[in-house]
Design a protein around this motif. Structure first.
Motif, PDB file in Angstrom:
ATOM      1  N   THR A  58       0.823  -1.210   0.000  1.00  0.00           N
ATOM      2  CA  THR A  58       0.000   0.000   0.000  1.00  0.00           C
ATOM      3  C   THR A  58       0.865   1.272   0.000  1.00  0.00           C
ATOM      4  N   ARG A  59       1.905   1.267   0.828  1.00  0.00           N
ATOM      5  CA  ARG A  59       2.732   2.473   0.899  1.00  0.00           C
ATOM      6  C   ARG A  59       3.469   2.708  -0.423  1.00  0.00           C
ATOM      7  N   ILE A  60       4.064   1.644  -0.939  1.00  0.00           N
ATOM      8  CA  ILE A  60       4.803   1.777  -2.194  1.00  0.00           C
ATOM      9  C   ILE A  60       3.872   2.184  -3.322  1.00  0.00           C
ATOM     10  N   SER A  61       2.684   1.620  -3.282  1.00  0.00           N
ATOM     11  CA  SER A  61       1.692   1.893  -4.304  1.00  0.00           C
ATOM     12  C   SER A  61       1.262   3.369  -4.281  1.00  0.00           C
ATOM     13  N   PHE A  62       0.995   3.897  -3.098  1.00  0.00           N
ATOM     14  CA  PHE A  62       0.637   5.316  -2.990  1.00  0.00           C
ATOM     15  C   PHE A  62       1.816   6.197  -3.409  1.00  0.00           C
ATOM     16  N   GLU A  63       3.016   5.775  -3.023  1.00  0.00           N
ATOM     17  CA  GLU A  63       4.198   6.565  -3.372  1.00  0.00           C
ATOM     18  C   GLU A  63       4.380   6.607  -4.888  1.00  0.00           C
ATOM     19  N   ALA A  64       4.263   5.443  -5.524  1.00  0.00           N
ATOM     20  CA  ALA A  64       4.415   5.386  -6.978  1.00  0.00           C
ATOM     21  C   ALA A  64       3.336   6.217  -7.660  1.00  0.00           C
ATOM     22  N   ALA A  65       2.107   6.126  -7.140  1.00  0.00           N
ATOM     23  CA  ALA A  65       0.984   6.856  -7.749  1.00  0.00           C
ATOM     24  C   ALA A  65       1.234   8.360  -7.673  1.00  0.00           C
ATOM     25  N   ALA A  66       1.639   8.832  -6.490  1.00  0.00           N
ATOM     26  CA  ALA A  66       1.862  10.275  -6.326  1.00  0.00           C
ATOM     27  C   ALA A  66       3.020  10.740  -7.204  1.00  0.00           C
ATOM     28  N   LYS A  67       4.071   9.926  -7.284  1.00  0.00           N
ATOM     29  CA  LYS A  67       5.234  10.327  -8.083  1.00  0.00           C
ATOM     30  C   LYS A  67       4.913  10.345  -9.570  1.00  0.00           C
ATOM     31  N   ARG A  68       4.095   9.402 -10.010  1.00  0.00           N
ATOM     32  CA  ARG A  68       3.727   9.412 -11.441  1.00  0.00           C
ATOM     33  C   ARG A  68       2.898  10.630 -11.809  1.00  0.00           C
ATOM     34  N   LEU A  69       2.267  11.229 -10.808  1.00  0.00           N
ATOM     35  CA  LEU A  69       1.509  12.454 -11.069  1.00  0.00           C
ATOM     36  C   LEU A  69       2.337  13.698 -10.743  1.00  0.00           C
ATOM     37  N   SER A  70       3.652  13.516 -10.520  1.00  0.00           N
ATOM     38  CA  SER A  70       4.598  14.605 -10.257  1.00  0.00           C
ATOM     39  C   SER A  70       4.400  15.315  -8.927  1.00  0.00           C
ATOM     40  N   ALA A  71       3.690  14.717  -7.984  1.00  0.00           N
ATOM     41  CA  ALA A  71       3.580  15.333  -6.660  1.00  0.00           C
ATOM     42  C   ALA A  71       4.874  15.076  -5.893  1.00  0.00           C
ATOM     43  N   ASP A  72       5.136  15.941  -4.918  1.00  0.00           N
ATOM     44  CA  ASP A  72       6.256  15.676  -4.006  1.00  0.00           C
ATOM     45  C   ASP A  72       5.748  14.736  -2.928  1.00  0.00           C
ATOM     46  N   VAL A  73       6.546  13.725  -2.601  1.00  0.00           N
ATOM     47  CA  VAL A  73       6.105  12.716  -1.641  1.00  0.00           C
ATOM     48  C   VAL A  73       6.989  12.752  -0.416  1.00  0.00           C
ATOM     49  N   ILE A  74       6.358  12.820   0.739  1.00  0.00           N
ATOM     50  CA  ILE A  74       7.105  12.719   1.991  1.00  0.00           C
ATOM     51  C   ILE A  74       6.638  11.457   2.692  1.00  0.00           C
ATOM     52  N   ASN A  75       7.567  10.547   2.946  1.00  0.00           N
ATOM     53  CA  ASN A  75       7.196   9.310   3.626  1.00  0.00           C
ATOM     54  C   ASN A  75       7.479   9.433   5.107  1.00  0.00           C
ATOM     55  N   PHE A  76       6.515   9.010   5.886  1.00  0.00           N
ATOM     56  CA  PHE A  76       6.639   9.103   7.324  1.00  0.00           C
ATOM     57  C   PHE A  76       6.245   7.757   7.875  1.00  0.00           C
ATOM     58  N   SER A  77       7.139   7.129   8.625  1.00  0.00           N
ATOM     59  CA  SER A  77       6.688   5.914   9.280  1.00  0.00           C
ATOM     60  C   SER A  77       6.946   6.075  10.774  1.00  0.00           C
ATOM     61  N   ALA A  78       6.089   5.452  11.556  1.00  0.00           N
ATOM     62  CA  ALA A  78       6.131   5.662  13.008  1.00  0.00           C
ATOM     63  C   ALA A  78       7.494   5.300  13.575  1.00  0.00           C
ATOM     64  N   LYS A  79       8.070   4.230  13.011  1.00  0.00           N
ATOM     65  CA  LYS A  79       9.404   3.846  13.475  1.00  0.00           C
ATOM     66  C   LYS A  79      10.400   4.919  13.076  1.00  0.00           C
ATOM     67  N   GLY A  80      11.225   5.323  14.013  1.00  0.00           N
ATOM     68  CA  GLY A  80      12.241   6.308  13.695  1.00  0.00           C
ATOM     69  C   GLY A  80      11.713   7.730  13.657  1.00  0.00           C
ATOM     70  N   SER A  81      10.475   7.963  14.074  1.00  0.00           N
ATOM     71  CA  SER A  81       9.942   9.325  14.112  1.00  0.00           C
ATOM     72  C   SER A  81       9.697   9.721  15.562  1.00  0.00           C
ATOM     73  N   SER A  82       9.182  10.924  15.737  1.00  0.00           N
ATOM     74  CA  SER A  82       8.920  11.391  17.095  1.00  0.00           C
ATOM     75  C   SER A  82       7.765  10.651  17.760  1.00  0.00           C
ATOM     76  N   VAL A  83       7.047   9.853  16.952  1.00  0.00           N
ATOM     77  CA  VAL A  83       5.964   9.065  17.539  1.00  0.00           C
ATOM     78  C   VAL A  83       6.537   8.104  18.578  1.00  0.00           C
ATOM     79  N   SER A  84       7.759   7.581  18.297  1.00  0.00           N
ATOM     80  CA  SER A  84       8.363   6.672  19.268  1.00  0.00           C
ATOM     81  C   SER A  84       8.807   7.423  20.524  1.00  0.00           C
ATOM     82  N   LYS A  85       8.823   8.780  20.438  1.00  0.00           N
ATOM     83  CA  LYS A  85       9.099   9.560  21.654  1.00  0.00           C
ATOM     84  C   LYS A  85       7.796   9.945  22.345  1.00  0.00           C
ATOM     85  N   GLY A  86       6.684   9.489  21.809  1.00  0.00           N
ATOM     86  CA  GLY A  86       5.405   9.731  22.469  1.00  0.00           C
ATOM     87  C   GLY A  86       4.594  10.864  21.876  1.00  0.00           C
ATOM     88  N   GLU A  87       4.935  11.324  20.685  1.00  0.00           N
ATOM     89  CA  GLU A  87       4.147  12.397  20.075  1.00  0.00           C
ATOM     90  C   GLU A  87       2.748  11.901  19.714  1.00  0.00           C
TER      91      GLU A  87
END
Lengths: 185, 305
Positions: free
Chosen positions: B56-85
Motif C-alpha cells: 500500500t505504501r509503495i503503491s501510494f508513493e508510486a501513484a503520487a510520483k507518477r503524477l509529479s507530486a512531491d512525496v514525503i514518507n513518514f513511518s512511526a518507526k524512527g519518528s517522534s511518535v516513538s518519543k510519544g508524540e
C-alpha cells in the motif's frame, strides 16, 4: 436560451462542415506531399471524431491509410486548479507511435491556444514527431499564446464573451457549428 | 466527490464509477515509456504510516510520483511518535509543512476521521484498524471490472476473517454501491456481531456458495490480530474455508480468485490456486497504483474546495 442576449446562431450547417473537412483533407495531402508519413491525432472529444473523418477522406482521395488516434490533454491543462477535477478523455495512439512522423493535431475550435499548448506537452511524453501541425474546424481568434493553425475550416470573428459550439453527428446526433451570444462581462 | 476518502461508503455510485473510469484511462499511461504526468506538480502528498505496509505504501508513493507530486514518507518507526508524540501533534506538524494530501494508515479504527478534522488537505484512508481500506476496495472493483465487465448483478463471495478485515468491510460497501451481490463466508467466530446490518448475505458453507460465484475473494488470516482462539487449528480452518485445487474446480469456468495480500499460502489459499491463471493477485497490485493515481488526481487535481 431564447432571450435575445443568449441568441443562438448557426454559423456552419452539415454540408458546410463536410466541405470544410474535404478542403482540409486536400490541403493536408498537398502540404505533406501525399500524406504518406503523417499521423492524425484528435483532441477528445470532438477533435477525435474530426480526426477520424479526415483520415477517411485522405484514404478516399489519396488511397493511403493514415494512422488515426486521439490525445487527451486533461492532465496537461494549465487551468486544472480553477475548476473541480475533470473526467479524463481517451488517449489512443496508433500502434507505430508518432516518432519521426508528421503529427497533425485536430481540434474542433481554436480559441486561446491553451489546449494546443497542453497537447504539445502531452505529445512530448508519448514520442518525438518529425513535425507537428494543427488543423481546426473553427478558428475564433482571441489567442493568448503564440500558436496558429496550419489548416482552418472557417475563420470566425467572435466577441470574447460569445461561445462557439460544435455539434457532430457521431456524438450529438446533429451537425452544426453555432455561435451563442454571451453576456458582456 | 468529497474532499476526503475515509470510507468506501462515502462514495456515491457516480463517484465510484468516475474513479474507475479515470483509472481505466490512466492504466494506458502505465504502458507508455514515459509514465509521468505533470498534473500534481507542486503538490505535496504525505504518506503517514503508523502500521507496517509494503504494497500500500509503495503503491501510494508510486501513484503520487507518477503524477509529479512531491512525496514525503513518514513511518512511526524512527519518528517522534516513538518519543510519544500524539497523532494530533503529528498532524499539526504536517499541516505546518503544507501537505495537500495525507495518506494515513493507523492501527486505530477512526484515526483518519479524526485526522481530517485537524488538517486542511485531503485525507486518504490507507487502512485504519479493523474499519476500512477504501482504495483496496476500489482496486478490487477495478480488477473485477477489467476481467468481468460491469459489476451489476455479479455475485462476489468474500471468504475468511471478516471480523478483523477492513478490506471486507470496504468491499461490501463499495460492491453494494456498484450493484453487485456480496456473500460473506466465514466461521461464526470471525464475523462481526453487526454483520446483519451490512448490505450482504452470510453463509457458513463455502462449498455451497462456490459454484454460484463470479468472484471468490480470499481474506488473509490475520494472525497478528488473533488474540483469542477463533478456530481450533490452522489445518481445520484450511479444510473448511481454504481455497484448494478441488474447490477451484467447483467454481464457474470464468470465475476469478482474488486476494488482497499478503497471502498465507497453504492456510486460506493453496499455492497452486494463488499461482493459477484464474488468480488476479498480481494484477491487483499493478491496478493498485492506477487506482491510487485516479483517487489522488480526483482529490487534488482540481480546485481546492
Amino acid at each position: 436560451m431564447s432571450d435575445a442576449r443568449n441568441a443562438v446562431r448557426a454559423v456552419l450547417e452539415g454540408p458546410d462542415i463536410n466541405r470544410a473537412l474535404t478542403r482540409i483533407a486536400h490541403e493536408i495531402i498537398e502540404r505533406t506531399k501525399g500524406a504518406g508519413n503523417i499521423v492524425l491525432l484528435g483532441i477528445p472529444t470532438r477533435g477525435a471524431t474530426l480526426a477520424v473523418r479526415l483520415g477517411e477522406r485522405i484514404a478516399q482521395f489519396e488511397g493511403v491509410k493514415v494512422p488515426v488516434g486521439s490525445l487527451d490533454i486533461t492532465m496537461y491543462r494549465d487551468d486544472l486548479r480553477l475548476r473541480p477535477a475533470r473526467p479524463l478523455g481517451r488517449t489512443e495512439l496508433p500502434a507505430d507511435g508518432v516518432d519521426d512522423r508528421t503529427v497533425v493535431l485536430v481540434d474542433d475550435v481554436l480559441f486561446s491556444g491553451r489546449t494546443v499548448r497542453a497537447a504539445l506537452d502531452a505529445l512530448n511524453d508519448v514520442g518525438r514527431p518529425k513535425a507537428v501541425q494543427l488543423a481546426t474546424l473553427v478558428d475564433r481568434g482571441h489567442r493568448e499564446l503564440p500558436i496558429r493553425a496550419d489548416y482552418v475550416g472557417k475563420n470566425l470573428p467572435t466577441a470574447k464573451s460569445e461561445q462557439v459550439k460544435v455539434f457532430l453527428e457521431e456524438i450529438d446526433g446533429r451537425e452544426a457549428v453555432v455561435l451563442i451570444k454571451g453576456e458582456e462581462k | 466527490m468529497k474532499r476526503h476518502l475515509i470510507s468506501a461508503g462515502d462514495l456515491t455510485r457516480q463517484d465510484a464509477l468516475l474513479i474507475l473510469d479515470t483509472a481505466d484511462e490512466l492504466a494506458r499511461v502505465s504502458d507508455r515509456s514515459i509514465k509521468k504526468l505533470p498534473t500534481l506538480r507542486g503538490r505535496t502528498v504525505v504518506n503517514l504510516f503508523f502500521e507496517d505496509s509494503t504494497r500500500t505504501r509503495i503503491s501510494f508513493e508510486a501513484a503520487a510520483k507518477r503524477l509529479s507530486a512531491d512525496v514525503i514518507n513518514f513511518s512511526a518507526k524512527g519518528s517522534s511518535v516513538s518519543k510519544g508524540e500524539s497523532l494530533k501533534d503529528t498532524a499539526l506538524t504536517l499541516q505546518a509543512m503544507g501537505a495537500d494530501a495525507v495518506v494515513i494508515r493507523h492501527s486505530a479504527s477512526g484515526a483518519p476521521h479524526r485526522l481530517a478534522t485537524w488538517v486542511d488537505g485531503s485525507v486518504v484512508n490507507a487502512g485504519d484498524g479493523t474499519h476500512e481500506h477504501p482504495t483496496q476496495a476500489l482496486l478490487d472493483a477495478f480488477t473485477m471490472r477489467r476481467r468481468l465487465g460491469a459489476l451489476d448483478g455479479r455475485r462476489i463471495t468474500i471468504v475468511g476473517d471478516v471480523l478483523h478485515s477492513r478490506v471486507a468491510r470496504s468491499n461490501v460497501l463499495l460492491l453494494n454501491t456498484l450493484g453487485a451481490q456480496v456473500t460473506l463466508v466465514a466461521p461464526p467466530t470471525l464475523l462481526p456481531v453487526t454483520v446483519d446490518s451490512w448490505p450482504c448475505e452470510v453463509s457458513y458453507d463455502l462449498d455451497a456458495v462456490l459454484p454460484k460465484s463470479d468472484v471468490i475473494m480470499m481474506l488473509r488470516v490475520q494472525t497478528e490480530r488473533m488474540n483469542a482462539s477463533y478456530f481450533p487449528s490452522a489445518r481445520e480452518y484450511s479444510r473448511r474455508y481454504g481455497l484448494d485445487r478441488d474447490r477451484l474446480a467447483k467454481m464457474a469456468d470464468d470465475a476469478i480468485v482474488m486476494h488482497p495480500g499478503p497471502m498465507n499460502r497453504g492456510v486460506e489459499i493453496a499455492a497452486e490456486v494463488a499461482d493459477s491463471a484464474r488468480s488476479t493477485i498480481v494484477e491487483q497490485v499493478a491496478n493498485g497504483v492506477t487506482i491510487r493515481m485516479a483517487v489522488l488526481y480526483l482529490l487534488l487535481g482540481g480546485e481546492t474546495q
